[in-house]
Design a protein around this motif. Sequence first.
Motif, PDB file in Angstrom:
ATOM      1  N   VAL A   7     -43.038 -12.660 -16.433  1.00 10.84           N
ATOM      2  CA  VAL A   7     -42.061 -11.577 -16.488  1.00 10.84           C
ATOM      3  C   VAL A   7     -42.817 -10.292 -16.176  1.00 10.84           C
ATOM      4  CG1 VAL A   7     -40.428 -10.342 -17.967  1.00 10.84           C
ATOM      5  CG2 VAL A   7     -40.712 -12.819 -18.221  1.00 10.84           C
ATOM      6  N   THR A   8     -42.218  -9.427 -15.360  1.00 11.96           N
ATOM      7  CA  THR A   8     -42.891  -8.193 -14.969  1.00 11.96           C
ATOM      8  C   THR A   8     -42.140  -6.963 -15.476  1.00 11.96           C
ATOM      9  OG1 THR A   8     -41.682  -7.957 -12.886  1.00 11.96           O
ATOM     10  CG2 THR A   8     -43.699  -9.317 -12.843  1.00 11.96           C
ATOM     11  N   ASN A   9     -42.845  -5.843 -15.508  1.00 12.29           N
ATOM     12  CA  ASN A   9     -42.208  -4.573 -15.870  1.00 12.29           C
ATOM     13  C   ASN A   9     -41.042  -4.279 -14.945  1.00 12.29           C
ATOM     14  OD1 ASN A   9     -43.541  -3.276 -18.123  1.00 12.29           O
ATOM     15  ND2 ASN A   9     -45.362  -3.212 -16.850  1.00 12.29           N
ATOM     16  N   GLU A  10     -41.220  -4.522 -13.662  1.00 13.68           N
ATOM     17  CA  GLU A  10     -40.165  -4.256 -12.684  1.00 13.68           C
ATOM     18  C   GLU A  10     -38.925  -5.106 -12.976  1.00 13.68           C
ATOM     19  OE1 GLU A  10     -39.575  -3.901  -7.867  1.00 13.68           O
ATOM     20  OE2 GLU A  10     -41.216  -5.137  -8.629  1.00 13.68           O
ATOM     21  N   GLN A  11     -39.132  -6.374 -13.300  1.00 11.53           N
ATOM     22  CA  GLN A  11     -38.006  -7.240 -13.666  1.00 11.53           C
ATOM     23  C   GLN A  11     -37.245  -6.665 -14.854  1.00 11.53           C
ATOM     24  OE1 GLN A  11     -40.320 -11.068 -13.867  1.00 11.53           O
ATOM     25  NE2 GLN A  11     -38.233 -11.859 -13.858  1.00 11.53           N
ATOM     26  N   THR A  30     -32.569   7.711 -34.717  1.00 15.68           N
ATOM     27  CA  THR A  30     -32.006   7.633 -33.373  1.00 15.68           C
ATOM     28  C   THR A  30     -31.932   6.171 -32.979  1.00 15.68           C
ATOM     29  OG1 THR A  30     -33.029   9.743 -32.787  1.00 15.68           O
ATOM     30  CG2 THR A  30     -32.294   8.353 -30.969  1.00 15.68           C
ATOM     31  N   VAL A  31     -30.813   5.795 -32.374  1.00 11.88           N
ATOM     32  CA  VAL A  31     -30.620   4.430 -31.904  1.00 11.88           C
ATOM     33  C   VAL A  31     -30.369   4.476 -30.401  1.00 11.88           C
ATOM     34  CG1 VAL A  31     -29.134   2.388 -32.040  1.00 11.88           C
ATOM     35  CG2 VAL A  31     -29.692   3.656 -34.106  1.00 11.88           C
ATOM     36  N   CYS A  32     -30.950   3.518 -29.694  1.00 12.67           N
ATOM     37  CA  CYS A  32     -30.727   3.376 -28.261  1.00 12.67           C
ATOM     38  C   CYS A  32     -30.118   2.008 -28.010  1.00 12.67           C
ATOM     39  CB  CYS A  32     -32.050   3.490 -27.504  1.00 12.67           C
ATOM     40  SG  CYS A  32     -31.906   3.125 -25.734  1.00 12.67           S
ATOM     41  N   CYS A  33     -29.056   1.976 -27.220  1.00 19.29           N
ATOM     42  CA  CYS A  33     -28.432   0.721 -26.814  1.00 19.29           C
ATOM     43  C   CYS A  33     -28.609   0.585 -25.310  1.00 19.29           C
ATOM     44  CB  CYS A  33     -26.948   0.717 -27.173  1.00 19.29           C
ATOM     45  SG  CYS A  33     -26.093  -0.767 -26.615  1.00 19.29           S
ATOM     46  N   LEU A  34     -29.372  -0.429 -24.899  1.00 14.44           N
ATOM     47  CA  LEU A  34     -29.542  -0.722 -23.481  1.00 14.44           C
ATOM     48  C   LEU A  34     -28.581  -1.836 -23.106  1.00 14.44           C
ATOM     49  CD1 LEU A  34     -33.445  -0.777 -23.166  1.00 14.44           C
ATOM     50  CD2 LEU A  34     -31.877   1.107 -22.648  1.00 14.44           C
ATOM     51  N   THR A  35     -27.837  -1.625 -22.034  1.00 17.44           N
ATOM     52  CA  THR A  35     -26.940  -2.654 -21.517  1.00 17.44           C
ATOM     53  C   THR A  35     -27.600  -3.282 -20.301  1.00 17.44           C
ATOM     54  OG1 THR A  35     -25.001  -1.461 -22.309  1.00 17.44           O
ATOM     55  CG2 THR A  35     -24.629  -3.147 -20.622  1.00 17.44           C
ATOM     56  N   LEU A  36     -27.638  -4.615 -20.297  1.00 17.30           N
ATOM     57  CA  LEU A  36     -28.255  -5.353 -19.207  1.00 17.30           C
ATOM     58  C   LEU A  36     -27.207  -5.774 -18.184  1.00 17.30           C
ATOM     59  CD1 LEU A  36     -30.673  -7.569 -21.322  1.00 17.30           C
ATOM     60  CD2 LEU A  36     -30.942  -5.202 -20.548  1.00 17.30           C
ATOM     61  N   GLY A  44     -32.613  -0.500 -30.005  1.00 15.20           N
ATOM     62  CA  GLY A  44     -33.890  -0.034 -30.531  1.00 15.20           C
ATOM     63  C   GLY A  44     -33.636   1.176 -31.406  1.00 15.20           C
ATOM     64  N   GLU A  45     -34.543   1.435 -32.306  1.00 12.75           N
ATOM     65  CA  GLU A  45     -34.353   2.559 -33.210  1.00 12.75           C
ATOM     66  C   GLU A  45     -35.662   3.302 -33.423  1.00 12.75           C
ATOM     67  OE1 GLU A  45     -35.843  -0.844 -34.865  1.00 12.75           O
ATOM     68  OE2 GLU A  45     -33.746  -0.770 -34.315  1.00 12.75           O
ATOM     69  N   SER A  46     -35.503   4.520 -33.881  1.00 10.44           N
ATOM     70  CA  SER A  46     -36.650   5.321 -34.288  1.00 10.44           C
ATOM     71  C   SER A  46     -36.216   6.175 -35.469  1.00 10.44           C
ATOM     72  CB  SER A  46     -37.146   6.214 -33.142  1.00 10.44           C
ATOM     73  OG  SER A  46     -36.181   7.207 -32.843  1.00 10.44           O
ATOM     74  N   ALA A  47     -37.186   6.592 -36.247  1.00 10.94           N
ATOM     75  CA  ALA A  47     -36.906   7.469 -37.378  1.00 10.94           C
ATOM     76  C   ALA A  47     -38.122   8.346 -37.613  1.00 10.94           C
ATOM     77  CB  ALA A  47     -36.591   6.657 -38.631  1.00 10.94           C
ATOM     78  N   CYS A  48     -37.872   9.572 -37.921  1.00 14.06           N
ATOM     79  CA  CYS A  48     -38.935  10.532 -38.200  1.00 14.06           C
ATOM     80  C   CYS A  48     -39.032  10.713 -39.716  1.00 14.06           C
ATOM     81  CB  CYS A  48     -38.599  11.848 -37.516  1.00 14.06           C
ATOM     82  SG  CYS A  48     -39.869  13.104 -37.686  1.00 14.06           S
ATOM     83  N   ASN A  66     -38.389   0.617 -27.987  1.00 14.94           N
ATOM     84  CA  ASN A  66     -38.148  -0.497 -28.913  1.00 14.94           C
ATOM     85  C   ASN A  66     -37.047  -1.421 -28.397  1.00 14.94           C
ATOM     86  OD1 ASN A  66     -40.158   0.257 -30.693  1.00 14.94           O
ATOM     87  ND2 ASN A  66     -38.802   1.517 -31.927  1.00 14.94           N
ATOM     88  N   ALA A  67     -35.980  -0.856 -27.823  1.00 18.45           N
ATOM     89  CA  ALA A  67     -34.911  -1.676 -27.256  1.00 18.45           C
ATOM     90  C   ALA A  67     -35.416  -2.444 -26.042  1.00 18.45           C
ATOM     91  CB  ALA A  67     -33.720  -0.798 -26.876  1.00 18.45           C
ATOM     92  N   ARG A  68     -36.212  -1.795 -25.206  1.00 15.78           N
ATOM     93  CA  ARG A  68     -36.762  -2.436 -24.005  1.00 15.78           C
ATOM     94  C   ARG A  68     -37.706  -3.574 -24.368  1.00 15.78           C
ATOM     95  NH1 ARG A  68     -41.117  -2.010 -20.601  1.00 15.78           N
ATOM     96  NH2 ARG A  68     -40.687  -2.217 -18.369  1.00 15.78           N
ATOM     97  N   GLU A  69     -38.471  -3.394 -25.413  1.00 11.60           N
ATOM     98  CA  GLU A  69     -39.416  -4.427 -25.863  1.00 11.60           C
ATOM     99  C   GLU A  69     -38.686  -5.726 -26.214  1.00 11.60           C
ATOM    100  OE1 GLU A  69     -43.161  -5.939 -26.456  1.00 11.60           O
ATOM    101  OE2 GLU A  69     -42.647  -3.970 -25.655  1.00 11.60           O
ATOM    102  N   LYS A  70     -37.495  -5.621 -26.725  1.00 11.34           N
ATOM    103  CA  LYS A  70     -36.730  -6.815 -27.081  1.00 11.34           C
ATOM    104  C   LYS A  70     -36.334  -7.625 -25.846  1.00 11.34           C
ATOM    105  CE  LYS A  70     -35.080  -4.829 -31.366  1.00 11.34           C
ATOM    106  NZ  LYS A  70     -33.942  -4.300 -32.127  1.00 11.34           N
ATOM    107  N   ILE A  71     -36.191  -6.953 -24.713  1.00 13.73           N
ATOM    108  CA  ILE A  71     -35.860  -7.654 -23.469  1.00 13.73           C
ATOM    109  C   ILE A  71     -36.997  -8.585 -23.073  1.00 13.73           C
ATOM    110  CG2 ILE A  71     -35.205  -7.404 -21.045  1.00 13.73           C
ATOM    111  CD1 ILE A  71     -34.174  -4.572 -21.801  1.00 13.73           C
ATOM    112  N   TRP A  72     -38.234  -8.178 -23.323  1.00 12.14           N
ATOM    113  CA  TRP A  72     -39.392  -9.022 -23.003  1.00 12.14           C
ATOM    114  C   TRP A  72     -39.279 -10.383 -23.684  1.00 12.14           C
ATOM    115  CZ3 TRP A  72     -43.118  -8.433 -19.456  1.00 12.14           C
ATOM    116  CH2 TRP A  72     -43.314  -7.175 -18.917  1.00 12.14           C
TER     117      TRP A  72
END
Length: 91
Positions: A7-11, A30-36, A44-48, A66-72
């Motif tokens: 699997v590649t970064n480009e993929q 903060t929450v990010c929702c990536l749609t594929l 993915g989420e973050s908190a300060c 964090n959301a992108r990492e789950k795609i891996w």
Amino acid sequence: MNDAPRVTNEQIDNLIVSEKYHRFPGTTVTVCCLTLRNGFNTIGESACVTASAFDEEIGRRIARANAREKIWALEGYLLRQMLHSASPTTY
């Protein structure tokens, strides 16, 4: 050179068709929702730690990463399954 399937970064980047962010009011979360492409979503989420140190841009960047990492993990599983199905031996 190793030409094993991978699997590649480009993929990963080519799978993402949209991203949406939400910051919960009164928090540093903060929450990010990536749609594929196939309609699946990863979150993915973050908190300060303190509100005074909160930076919206950094929060979005970390939540997206964090959301992108789950795609891996998903794509790695899919590739492994495809290799397994194509192989005459089981692992």
